[in-house]
Each structure stands twice: as structure tokens, then as C-alpha cells.
Scaffold this motif. Sequence first.
Motif, PDB file in Angstrom:
ATOM      1  N   ARG A 159       0.802  -1.226   0.000  1.00  0.00           N
ATOM      2  CA  ARG A 159       0.000   0.000   0.000  1.00  0.00           C
ATOM      3  C   ARG A 159       0.829   1.267   0.000  1.00  0.00           C
ATOM      4  O   ARG A 159       0.282   2.369   0.003  1.00  0.00           O
ATOM      5  CB  ARG A 159      -0.933  -0.003   1.217  1.00  0.00           C
ATOM      6  CG  ARG A 159      -1.833  -1.233   1.227  1.00  0.00           C
ATOM      7  CD  ARG A 159      -2.695  -1.284   2.455  1.00  0.00           C
ATOM      8  NE  ARG A 159      -3.366  -2.591   2.556  1.00  0.00           N
ATOM      9  CZ  ARG A 159      -4.637  -2.740   2.853  1.00  0.00           C
ATOM     10  NH1 ARG A 159      -5.379  -1.698   3.095  1.00  0.00           N
ATOM     11  NH2 ARG A 159      -5.164  -3.942   2.931  1.00  0.00           N
ATOM     12  N   GLY A 160       2.146   1.110   0.051  1.00  0.00           N
ATOM     13  CA  GLY A 160       3.025   2.277   0.013  1.00  0.00           C
ATOM     14  C   GLY A 160       2.945   3.131   1.270  1.00  0.00           C
ATOM     15  O   GLY A 160       3.133   4.344   1.217  1.00  0.00           O
ATOM     16  N   ILE A 161       2.630   2.501   2.400  1.00  0.00           N
ATOM     17  CA  ILE A 161       2.516   3.244   3.661  1.00  0.00           C
ATOM     18  C   ILE A 161       3.718   2.926   4.534  1.00  0.00           C
ATOM     19  O   ILE A 161       4.091   1.755   4.677  1.00  0.00           O
ATOM     20  CB  ILE A 161       1.213   2.872   4.413  1.00  0.00           C
ATOM     21  CG1 ILE A 161      -0.007   3.179   3.534  1.00  0.00           C
ATOM     22  CG2 ILE A 161       1.119   3.615   5.735  1.00  0.00           C
ATOM     23  CD1 ILE A 161      -1.323   2.720   4.133  1.00  0.00           C
ATOM     24  N   HIS A 162       4.323   3.932   5.118  1.00  0.00           N
ATOM     25  CA  HIS A 162       5.473   3.713   5.992  1.00  0.00           C
ATOM     26  C   HIS A 162       5.053   2.835   7.178  1.00  0.00           C
ATOM     27  O   HIS A 162       3.992   3.061   7.780  1.00  0.00           O
ATOM     28  CB  HIS A 162       5.989   5.061   6.506  1.00  0.00           C
ATOM     29  CG  HIS A 162       7.331   4.965   7.158  1.00  0.00           C
ATOM     30  ND1 HIS A 162       7.507   4.422   8.411  1.00  0.00           N
ATOM     31  CD2 HIS A 162       8.559   5.345   6.732  1.00  0.00           C
ATOM     32  CE1 HIS A 162       8.787   4.462   8.727  1.00  0.00           C
ATOM     33  NE2 HIS A 162       9.444   5.019   7.720  1.00  0.00           N
ATOM     34  N   PRO A 163       5.859   1.830   7.530  1.00  0.00           N
ATOM     35  CA  PRO A 163       5.456   0.918   8.614  1.00  0.00           C
ATOM     36  C   PRO A 163       5.239   1.609   9.956  1.00  0.00           C
ATOM     37  O   PRO A 163       4.409   1.157  10.747  1.00  0.00           O
ATOM     38  CB  PRO A 163       6.607  -0.092   8.685  1.00  0.00           C
ATOM     39  CG  PRO A 163       7.717   0.497   7.901  1.00  0.00           C
ATOM     40  CD  PRO A 163       7.117   1.390   6.897  1.00  0.00           C
ATOM     41  N   ARG A 164       5.962   2.681  10.220  1.00  0.00           N
ATOM     42  CA  ARG A 164       5.741   3.406  11.487  1.00  0.00           C
ATOM     43  C   ARG A 164       4.328   3.993  11.513  1.00  0.00           C
ATOM     44  O   ARG A 164       3.595   3.864  12.501  1.00  0.00           O
ATOM     45  CB  ARG A 164       6.786   4.516  11.666  1.00  0.00           C
ATOM     46  CG  ARG A 164       6.557   5.347  12.912  1.00  0.00           C
ATOM     47  CD  ARG A 164       7.521   6.521  13.001  1.00  0.00           C
ATOM     48  NE  ARG A 164       7.113   7.446  14.050  1.00  0.00           N
ATOM     49  CZ  ARG A 164       7.432   7.321  15.330  1.00  0.00           C
ATOM     50  NH1 ARG A 164       8.164   6.301  15.732  1.00  0.00           N
ATOM     51  NH2 ARG A 164       7.015   8.196  16.214  1.00  0.00           N
ATOM     52  N   VAL A 165       3.944   4.635  10.401  1.00  0.00           N
ATOM     53  CA  VAL A 165       2.610   5.242  10.307  1.00  0.00           C
ATOM     54  C   VAL A 165       1.542   4.149  10.436  1.00  0.00           C
ATOM     55  O   VAL A 165       0.593   4.267  11.197  1.00  0.00           O
ATOM     56  CB  VAL A 165       2.455   6.000   8.971  1.00  0.00           C
ATOM     57  CG1 VAL A 165       1.020   6.489   8.787  1.00  0.00           C
ATOM     58  CG2 VAL A 165       3.444   7.158   8.907  1.00  0.00           C
ATOM     59  N   THR A 196       1.760   1.131  11.772  1.00  0.00           N
ATOM     60  CA  THR A 196       1.729   0.508  13.100  1.00  0.00           C
ATOM     61  C   THR A 196       1.033   1.410  14.118  1.00  0.00           C
ATOM     62  O   THR A 196       0.166   0.965  14.879  1.00  0.00           O
ATOM     63  CB  THR A 196       3.165   0.195  13.575  1.00  0.00           C
ATOM     64  OG1 THR A 196       3.791  -0.645  12.603  1.00  0.00           O
ATOM     65  CG2 THR A 196       3.157  -0.516  14.923  1.00  0.00           C
ATOM     66  N   LEU A 197       1.406   2.685  14.147  1.00  0.00           N
ATOM     67  CA  LEU A 197       0.826   3.599  15.136  1.00  0.00           C
ATOM     68  C   LEU A 197      -0.660   3.840  14.877  1.00  0.00           C
ATOM     69  O   LEU A 197      -1.445   4.002  15.816  1.00  0.00           O
ATOM     70  CB  LEU A 197       1.603   4.909  15.172  1.00  0.00           C
ATOM     71  CG  LEU A 197       3.061   4.783  15.667  1.00  0.00           C
ATOM     72  CD1 LEU A 197       3.758   6.137  15.677  1.00  0.00           C
ATOM     73  CD2 LEU A 197       3.125   4.146  17.055  1.00  0.00           C
ATOM     74  N   GLN A 198      -1.047   3.824  13.595  1.00  0.00           N
ATOM     75  CA  GLN A 198      -2.483   3.935  13.273  1.00  0.00           C
ATOM     76  C   GLN A 198      -3.239   2.707  13.792  1.00  0.00           C
ATOM     77  O   GLN A 198      -4.338   2.825  14.340  1.00  0.00           O
ATOM     78  CB  GLN A 198      -2.675   4.048  11.750  1.00  0.00           C
ATOM     79  CG  GLN A 198      -2.383   5.439  11.195  1.00  0.00           C
ATOM     80  CD  GLN A 198      -2.557   5.485   9.678  1.00  0.00           C
ATOM     81  OE1 GLN A 198      -2.741   4.460   9.026  1.00  0.00           O
ATOM     82  NE2 GLN A 198      -2.488   6.685   9.117  1.00  0.00           N
ATOM     83  N   ASN A 199      -2.626   1.536  13.630  1.00  0.00           N
ATOM     84  CA  ASN A 199      -3.254   0.299  14.119  1.00  0.00           C
ATOM     85  C   ASN A 199      -3.383   0.319  15.639  1.00  0.00           C
ATOM     86  O   ASN A 199      -4.386  -0.122  16.202  1.00  0.00           O
ATOM     87  CB  ASN A 199      -2.432  -0.922  13.693  1.00  0.00           C
ATOM     88  CG  ASN A 199      -2.680  -1.300  12.245  1.00  0.00           C
ATOM     89  OD1 ASN A 199      -3.715  -0.959  11.677  1.00  0.00           O
ATOM     90  ND2 ASN A 199      -1.725  -1.982  11.637  1.00  0.00           N
ATOM     91  N   ILE A 200      -2.342   0.833  16.322  1.00  0.00           N
ATOM     92  CA  ILE A 200      -2.384   0.910  17.789  1.00  0.00           C
ATOM     93  C   ILE A 200      -3.514   1.826  18.241  1.00  0.00           C
ATOM     94  O   ILE A 200      -4.266   1.498  19.169  1.00  0.00           O
ATOM     95  CB  ILE A 200      -1.021   1.391  18.339  1.00  0.00           C
ATOM     96  CG1 ILE A 200       0.033   0.289  18.153  1.00  0.00           C
ATOM     97  CG2 ILE A 200      -1.125   1.793  19.811  1.00  0.00           C
ATOM     98  CD1 ILE A 200       1.450   0.720  18.471  1.00  0.00           C
ATOM     99  N   GLU A 201      -3.662   2.964  17.578  1.00  0.00           N
ATOM    100  CA  GLU A 201      -4.726   3.903  17.929  1.00  0.00           C
ATOM    101  C   GLU A 201      -6.097   3.252  17.727  1.00  0.00           C
ATOM    102  O   GLU A 201      -7.007   3.408  18.556  1.00  0.00           O
ATOM    103  CB  GLU A 201      -4.604   5.174  17.083  1.00  0.00           C
ATOM    104  CG  GLU A 201      -5.588   6.270  17.474  1.00  0.00           C
ATOM    105  CD  GLU A 201      -5.505   6.644  18.956  1.00  0.00           C
ATOM    106  OE1 GLU A 201      -6.582   6.768  19.594  1.00  0.00           O
ATOM    107  OE2 GLU A 201      -4.381   6.787  19.490  1.00  0.00           O
ATOM    108  N   LYS A 202      -6.226   2.503  16.634  1.00  0.00           N
ATOM    109  CA  LYS A 202      -7.485   1.812  16.349  1.00  0.00           C
ATOM    110  C   LYS A 202      -7.787   0.783  17.447  1.00  0.00           C
ATOM    111  O   LYS A 202      -8.912   0.664  17.932  1.00  0.00           O
ATOM    112  CB  LYS A 202      -7.378   1.113  14.981  1.00  0.00           C
ATOM    113  CG  LYS A 202      -8.611   0.332  14.575  1.00  0.00           C
ATOM    114  CD  LYS A 202      -9.753   1.261  14.211  1.00  0.00           C
ATOM    115  CE  LYS A 202     -10.941   0.503  13.660  1.00  0.00           C
ATOM    116  NZ  LYS A 202     -12.105   1.392  13.441  1.00  0.00           N
TER     117      LYS A 202
END
Length: 420
Positions: A3-9, A11-17
Amino acid sequence: IKRGIHPRVWTLQNIEKMREQLKSMGAMFDWEREAISCLPGYYKWTQWFFLKFYEKGLAYRKRSPVDFCPQCNTTLAREQVWGEDRHCERCSTPVIKKELDQWFFKITDYAEELLDFSKIDWPERVVTMQKNWIGKSEGAEVIFQLESGDGLKVFTTRPDTLWGVTFMVLAPEHPLVEKITTASYKDAVTEYRRQAERQTEIERLAADKKKTGVFTGAYAINPVNGEQIPVWVADYVMMGYGTGAIMAVPAHDERDLAFAKTYNLPVREVIKPMDGVVAEGELFIGLEDGVMVNSGSFSGLPAPEGREKVIAWLEETGKGKRAVNYRLRDWLISRQRYWGAPIPIIYCPSCGVVPVPYEDLPVLLPEDAEFLPTGESPLKYHKEFLHTTCPKCHGPAERETDTMDTFICSSWYQYAYLSP
């Protein structure tokens, strides 16, 4: 990557979810004790653990084969290799074996401690599973000399059967295979090794699998009688167990007998029951009630006594030694991937392998690295990360670019809850 998304972004989005989901469930967590293992404040201590293990000789580096996807250009964990044809879970490309320098944790040093259940109240079923997983075997390490001048080490629990060895078998991955294979057998051995790479360990070790192999053209000398023994390659021998080589005694081992019958190799009986009677067509594998035969000066000895005397003789003559073998293997922790805790090691042209000083932790994972797969760690191509200064001589040096298996981080988070 997809998806061309940085893994940090990501991962942190998943944590927030997940936070939102847990709170909506009414779960009553103390959020002040939350631990996020991909943040530097956490993985600093993952690196601290690595350095402690390295100081104690429990972290080491060696060359080792790994599962590799040539399409995704990355190593794969066992659970990412699917199906009988061993393909990549993401792109369905057939997986190959690739030799890479890897870091390991020496968990085998704790095999005996892990076999002590005296202070653990576990169900017998679980104790049995752990014993089988660790797989302790006692016996001897024996050296068979090869024509190449190399000593071929084998581990056996039955040194009393050495006179019954009629062929040797090496794992396809054994480092000596290429060296000892003669020119006329080179093509057949190379093709066989390629086929073995495509199989899982479970497939290779299956009891009902037809035994296959190829002759290398080489011979080994049996240390007890000086006989020349043909050396074969077969996929039922695994590099990860023992020494990756076995002495085959087809008269007293079912797998060896199946192989010997397939390739018309000799079968020589060296252990008989005390009463001397064996049912026709059956193997005698008994140890406690057996007696050595066709074994030179050891003939006539009860097998258990003979085993001890043979080990003593091997040690006296320098042809072997008493040994303990475990199925348990050391933990391969290297990953040639971007998203993981950097291994805190520096390579200096003058000083060699140098651990990062504790005061320089954490070694930060750069946030601007290119994370598309190249077949090597993406950190190799991040010049600011790669190039550093040696802590000893202060000359130019390079960092280790492998990252740690994320299971390292998840092995100690219970302590982070106490001190987030």
C-alpha cells in the motif's frame, strides 16, 4: 509495501485503532502502563538485552540457510511458507534456500536447565512435549576420515553398532558435500540438493516417505575396522540435527534399511538378541537384551557394556568422544528487514566486531529509510545509518544492518508493564 505506507505510520495507526476498540469494550486497563515495542524508549532495552547476551557469549553470528522468496526479495519465517510446493504466502513464488550470515541466541546452553521439572507443576503431557522438543540423546561423536583429508563427524547413540556401518549419509546442505563430490557425480548431486531445498522438514522426515539419495563418489574410513564406506547424500538427514551426517547401520535401523534396499547396499548384523533368535525379515534394534557380534574384540559383550567400552576405546585412540546431542536449536534472531530493532553491533576494519556502548543506546531506526525489498536489509542503503565511528579506535566503521526478530521485543514486555 503493497500500500506504500510507511510501517511506522501503519503501526501507530493500528495501535490507535486498537485503543479505541479496547476502550469501547469497557476494558479497564491502566493506560499509563501501556508499552509500545516499536518506539525507541522500548527497543533501547531490547538492544540492552542483546548486549548483555553478547557479553556472556550467548549472542553469536554464523552462516546459515534461510527460506527466501526471490520475487519479494526477502527472507521468510516458517509460517510464511505455504503448501506442499513451499510457496511464498504473498506472491505464491516457489521459495528457495539461501545462505546468509545470521545472528543467533544460544538457547541450547540452557537445554539441561529446561529439562529440570522439579520446581514446575506441569501436566505430564506438557512435560513430555517439552522433553521431546529439547530431545536429549546420549552417545558418542565419532570421526570418519574422508579422502579429502577432512574429518566427518557423526553423532550416534549406538557406538556399539559401528562395525555394522555400510554407508554414510550427509544432509544435502552439509558444507562438505560440494568439496567431496567427484566430477562424475556433480550434476546428479547438484540436482538432488535443488530438489531437497523445495521440501519442508516434515516432508523430509516423514516415516512413510520413500527414501531417496545420490552417491557423491567419495568414501570415508570406518575408524573401528578401516573399511572404506561410500558417502551418499539423502534428504532424510537434516543439517539441524546432530552434525548433519549419519553412519548408516541398515541391519538395526528401519530408515537405513529402507535406503539400503532401494540402492542395493550391504546389510551387516552386529547386534543379536541374547537367545540369538531374530524373526526372519525383522530388525533387531533392542539394546538392553542384545549382544555384540561381528565386532572384532568387542564381540560377545552385552550391548550396554559394549557401548561404554567402545566409547572409552574411541577416546583412548582419539577417534571419537562421549557426547550429548539435543534436537533443540539456537534461536536465529536476524531479519533482513527494515521494521525491527537494529542489532547494536559495529564492524570496524581494525577492531573487528565491536558492541555498541551502553551509553550510546538506543541505536535508532531511521524513519526515512527506503523499505522496498532488495534482497538485503534496507538499512544497507541508508548511508547515515550505515556509516559510523568505531567506539574503540574512533576510525570509520559500519553498523550491523540486520534487525532483530520482533519476537525478541515481545519476549520481555511483561517487565515493561512494571516500569513503562
